[in-house]
Design a protein around this motif. Structure first.
Motif, PDB file in Angstrom:
ATOM      1  N   LYS A 112      13.734  64.173  63.668  1.00  0.00           N
ATOM      2  CA  LYS A 112      14.842  65.214  63.485  1.00  0.00           C
ATOM      3  C   LYS A 112      14.422  65.724  65.170  1.00  0.00           C
ATOM      4  CE  LYS A 112      12.525  67.707  59.418  1.00  0.00           C
ATOM      5  NZ  LYS A 112      11.057  68.086  58.695  1.00  0.00           N
ATOM      6  N   ALA A 113      14.423  67.076  65.475  1.00  0.00           N
ATOM      7  CA  ALA A 113      15.183  66.300  67.290  1.00  0.00           C
ATOM      8  C   ALA A 113      13.940  66.996  67.796  1.00  0.00           C
ATOM      9  CB  ALA A 113      15.841  67.791  68.138  1.00  0.00           C
ATOM     10  N   ALA A 114      12.475  67.390  66.825  1.00  0.00           N
ATOM     11  CA  ALA A 114      11.122  66.835  68.010  1.00  0.00           C
ATOM     12  C   ALA A 114      10.693  65.765  67.535  1.00  0.00           C
ATOM     13  CB  ALA A 114      10.378  67.421  66.945  1.00  0.00           C
ATOM     14  N   GLN A 115      10.709  64.634  66.598  1.00  0.00           N
ATOM     15  CA  GLN A 115      10.699  63.352  66.653  1.00  0.00           C
ATOM     16  C   GLN A 115      11.202  62.529  67.633  1.00  0.00           C
ATOM     17  OE1 GLN A 115      12.120  62.850  62.317  1.00  0.00           O
ATOM     18  NE2 GLN A 115       9.668  62.941  61.965  1.00  0.00           N
ATOM     19  N   TRP A 116      12.923  62.936  67.746  1.00  0.00           N
ATOM     20  CA  TRP A 116      14.096  62.509  68.861  1.00  0.00           C
ATOM     21  C   TRP A 116      13.472  62.551  69.910  1.00  0.00           C
ATOM     22  CZ3 TRP A 116      16.748  58.325  68.224  1.00  0.00           C
ATOM     23  CH2 TRP A 116      17.570  58.338  66.615  1.00  0.00           C
ATOM     24  N   ALA A 117      12.406  63.610  70.254  1.00  0.00           N
ATOM     25  CA  ALA A 117      11.688  63.991  71.491  1.00  0.00           C
ATOM     26  C   ALA A 117      10.476  62.670  71.862  1.00  0.00           C
ATOM     27  CB  ALA A 117      11.547  65.560  72.094  1.00  0.00           C
ATOM     28  N   SER A 118       9.734  62.657  70.892  1.00  0.00           N
ATOM     29  CA  SER A 118       8.615  62.293  71.135  1.00  0.00           C
ATOM     30  C   SER A 118       8.679  60.935  71.397  1.00  0.00           C
ATOM     31  CB  SER A 118       8.263  61.980  69.574  1.00  0.00           C
ATOM     32  OG  SER A 118       7.510  63.574  69.144  1.00  0.00           O
ATOM     33  N   ALA A 119       9.932  60.287  69.996  1.00  0.00           N
ATOM     34  CA  ALA A 119      10.210  58.731  71.098  1.00  0.00           C
ATOM     35  C   ALA A 119      10.751  58.323  72.272  1.00  0.00           C
ATOM     36  CB  ALA A 119      11.224  58.475  69.478  1.00  0.00           C
ATOM     37  N   TYR A 120      11.823  59.631  72.865  1.00  0.00           N
ATOM     38  CA  TYR A 120      12.205  59.688  74.032  1.00  0.00           C
ATOM     39  C   TYR A 120      11.222  59.593  75.457  1.00  0.00           C
ATOM     40  CZ  TYR A 120      15.428  60.870  78.121  1.00  0.00           C
ATOM     41  OH  TYR A 120      15.508  61.133  79.259  1.00  0.00           O
ATOM     42  N   ARG A 121       9.967  60.489  75.048  1.00  0.00           N
ATOM     43  CA  ARG A 121       9.425  60.642  75.702  1.00  0.00           C
ATOM     44  C   ARG A 121       8.259  58.922  75.696  1.00  0.00           C
ATOM     45  NH1 ARG A 121       3.543  63.001  76.417  1.00  0.00           N
ATOM     46  NH2 ARG A 121       2.976  62.781  73.777  1.00  0.00           N
ATOM     47  N   LEU A 122       8.010  58.600  75.321  1.00  0.00           N
ATOM     48  CA  LEU A 122       7.204  57.755  75.448  1.00  0.00           C
ATOM     49  C   LEU A 122       8.245  55.830  75.827  1.00  0.00           C
ATOM     50  CD1 LEU A 122       4.694  57.328  72.471  1.00  0.00           C
ATOM     51  CD2 LEU A 122       4.576  57.840  73.980  1.00  0.00           C
ATOM     52  N   TYR A 134      19.119  54.674  74.469  1.00  0.00           N
ATOM     53  CA  TYR A 134      19.125  54.905  72.717  1.00  0.00           C
ATOM     54  C   TYR A 134      19.445  56.189  72.804  1.00  0.00           C
ATOM     55  CZ  TYR A 134      19.647  54.016  67.805  1.00  0.00           C
ATOM     56  OH  TYR A 134      19.688  54.004  66.501  1.00  0.00           O
ATOM     57  N   ILE A 135      18.196  56.338  72.885  1.00  0.00           N
ATOM     58  CA  ILE A 135      17.380  57.997  71.776  1.00  0.00           C
ATOM     59  C   ILE A 135      17.868  59.354  72.697  1.00  0.00           C
ATOM     60  CG2 ILE A 135      15.645  58.951  71.725  1.00  0.00           C
ATOM     61  CD1 ILE A 135      13.552  56.715  71.776  1.00  0.00           C
ATOM     62  N   PHE A 136      18.382  58.763  73.985  1.00  0.00           N
ATOM     63  CA  PHE A 136      19.132  60.334  74.496  1.00  0.00           C
ATOM     64  C   PHE A 136      20.240  60.838  73.403  1.00  0.00           C
ATOM     65  CE2 PHE A 136      21.261  62.145  77.600  1.00  0.00           C
ATOM     66  CZ  PHE A 136      20.479  63.758  78.031  1.00  0.00           C
ATOM     67  N   LYS A 137      20.818  59.773  73.353  1.00  0.00           N
ATOM     68  CA  LYS A 137      22.040  59.920  72.221  1.00  0.00           C
ATOM     69  C   LYS A 137      22.032  60.814  71.679  1.00  0.00           C
ATOM     70  CE  LYS A 137      23.762  55.862  72.029  1.00  0.00           C
ATOM     71  NZ  LYS A 137      24.465  54.737  72.050  1.00  0.00           N
ATOM     72  N   PHE A 138      20.959  60.354  70.922  1.00  0.00           N
ATOM     73  CA  PHE A 138      21.037  61.132  69.088  1.00  0.00           C
ATOM     74  C   PHE A 138      20.328  62.165  69.971  1.00  0.00           C
ATOM     75  CE2 PHE A 138      21.918  56.935  68.360  1.00  0.00           C
ATOM     76  CZ  PHE A 138      22.639  57.028  67.446  1.00  0.00           C
ATOM     77  N   LEU A 139      19.074  62.500  70.653  1.00  0.00           N
ATOM     78  CA  LEU A 139      18.387  63.601  71.060  1.00  0.00           C
ATOM     79  C   LEU A 139      19.794  64.721  71.422  1.00  0.00           C
ATOM     80  CD1 LEU A 139      16.061  64.979  71.378  1.00  0.00           C
ATOM     81  CD2 LEU A 139      15.540  64.171  73.670  1.00  0.00           C
ATOM     82  N   ASP A 140      20.508  64.482  72.196  1.00  0.00           N
ATOM     83  CA  ASP A 140      21.457  65.226  72.898  1.00  0.00           C
ATOM     84  C   ASP A 140      22.156  65.405  71.812  1.00  0.00           C
ATOM     85  OD1 ASP A 140      22.978  67.087  74.764  1.00  0.00           O
ATOM     86  OD2 ASP A 140      24.594  65.448  75.083  1.00  0.00           O
ATOM     87  N   LYS A 141      22.779  65.132  70.354  1.00  0.00           N
ATOM     88  CA  LYS A 141      23.381  65.301  69.716  1.00  0.00           C
ATOM     89  C   LYS A 141      22.610  66.173  68.553  1.00  0.00           C
ATOM     90  CE  LYS A 141      26.289  61.409  68.796  1.00  0.00           C
ATOM     91  NZ  LYS A 141      26.510  59.963  68.706  1.00  0.00           N
ATOM     92  N   SER A 142      20.879  66.433  68.508  1.00  0.00           N
ATOM     93  CA  SER A 142      20.412  67.263  67.894  1.00  0.00           C
ATOM     94  C   SER A 142      20.033  69.081  68.088  1.00  0.00           C
ATOM     95  CB  SER A 142      19.061  66.804  67.625  1.00  0.00           C
ATOM     96  OG  SER A 142      18.999  65.076  67.342  1.00  0.00           O
ATOM     97  N   VAL A 143      19.582  68.267  69.885  1.00  0.00           N
ATOM     98  CA  VAL A 143      19.477  70.055  70.094  1.00  0.00           C
ATOM     99  C   VAL A 143      20.925  71.163  70.297  1.00  0.00           C
ATOM    100  CG1 VAL A 143      18.138  71.195  72.160  1.00  0.00           C
ATOM    101  CG2 VAL A 143      17.450  69.556  70.689  1.00  0.00           C
TER     102      VAL A 143
END
Length: 218
Positions: A112-122, A134-143
């Motif tokens: 989920k978007a919040a999970q991608w965000a947690s991973a991106y923050r770390l 890599y994470i940002f590509k999917f975070l951008d699509k999720s939100v």
């Protein structure tokens, strides 16, 4: 490959709680290939392959510097520790490990978007540059929702999302709700109201982006 162990109670865990292969010498051999770097996130132990950890500019400097490094750093005796004061939760680390374990030929994890965000923050905090991108590509699509994009932008420092999200809110025909105004905060709410009062029906999103860029610069 990452390994996670959560003790049954919030007490500090002892070496007897660690899976057998983490107690071997040299410390931690996953699949009998390479050593493990041990992390302690609050009351949870994580083990990451050294090659994964060394992708991080932050940890590479810690482990290799003659001034900062320690031969026991990242072992069961002295795990790399992040307690509650850091704001890092075990769940954040689990999401990060999920992404870190993905190989190029595998499908991305279903997060989920919040999970991608947690991973991106770390990944951003610890300077895992390739993993972060890599994470940002999917975070951008999720939100997609502009209010969520603003919230995530503030939390993660993604400044490129702010102006487009504000412009999208300015250009929509519906009035703002009380809940939306609360989410925006006072300063942004005033900026949006000012722009919408200029006659939103005759303007494009690009017009609002231009005005907001100028307004936020002052």
């Amino acid at each position: 490959m990452s390994v996670t162990l959560q003790p049954k109670s919030p007490e500090l865990i002892s070496s007897k709680d660690i899976p057998e292969f983490l107690n071997e010498k040299p410390l931690g051999v996953v699949n009998m290939i390479e050593p493990v770097i041990v992390f302690k996130i609050q009351d949870t132990i994580f083990g990451l392959q050294r090659s994964q950890v060394m992708q991080s500019g932050f940890f590479r400097g810690m482990l290799e510097s003659p001034h900062l490094g320690d031969s026991k750093e990242g072992t069961l005796e002295k795990p790399i520790t992040f307690d509650e004061r850091t704001g890092i939760q075990p769940e954040d680390m689990k999401q990060f490990c999920t992404v870190l374990d993905i190989r190029a030929f595998q499908d991305p994890p279903k997060l989920k978007a919040a999970q991608w965000a947690s991973a991106y923050r770390l990944a951003k905090m610890w300077e895992f540059e390739q993993v972060r991108d890599y994470i940002f590509k999917f975070l951008d699509k999720s939100v997609k929702d502009p209010f969520e994009r603003l919230e995530f932008a503030d939390m993660l420092g993604v400044e490129a999302w702010i102006i487009p999200a504000l412009a999208e809110i300015c250009s929509r025909p519906q009035s703002l709700t009380l809940q939306e105004g609360t989410r925006l905060g006072y300063a942004r709410l005033i900026q949006i109201c000012q722009q919408r009062d200029q006659g939103r029906q005759q303007y494009q999103i690009s017009d609002y982006q231009t005005w907001l860029t100028s307004a936020l610069a002052n």
